[in-house]
Design a protein around this motif. Sequence first.
Motif: not given
Length: 214
Positions: A166-185
Amino acid sequence: MQPFSQHTGLVVPLDRVNVDTDQMVPKQFCKLLTREGYGRMLFYDWRYQDGEVPNPDFVLNWPRYQGASILLGRANLGCGSSREHAAWATHDYGFRVVIAPSFADIYYNNCFKNGILPVTLPGPQVDELFRRTEQNQGYRLTVDLPSQTITDEQGLRLTFTIDPFRKDALLKGLDEIGLSLQDGERISGYEKKHQPQAILYDPSGVDFTADVTQ
């Protein structure tokens, strides 16, 4: 979602236990199509009298707490229904940090998904923050996520724990969609590799396989 690293803001004390999501956003308002606009509804039945006249007895309407961006609460904050609207309203009102001895699980998790840092502290530490907030007009706190500390201008320093994910996601400004898009490729590669195929019938008696996307 806006990244969260450090926030300094005015504190407002909500000295009530078991504040539920129905009180945070009454059910009749859970119909807007976007997250914007819910700040007006936050604690609606407590904030307003008939005709949306501000209730002078409710703490959010007190002049000394106008512009507050840190909400200080009591135990079991955000209990009740699972509506995400409560977190939407918290953020839209302007709160970036919520501090309490305990939270309802769903509201706690929804805060992270909407760029709000929920901080759990032991009861005695929360009591001390209430004391300082009520005795010092304009009381402000600095909440630092990387160091997981809370400080004020009087020398107070508290530490809090937080799940590393949770800490890492907040620091990077990533919600669940943003986290998924990190693995887009990787997702695109998987979908390409597992594209559905269909068996097509040939009147000549020969079956052949074709990509159904063609």
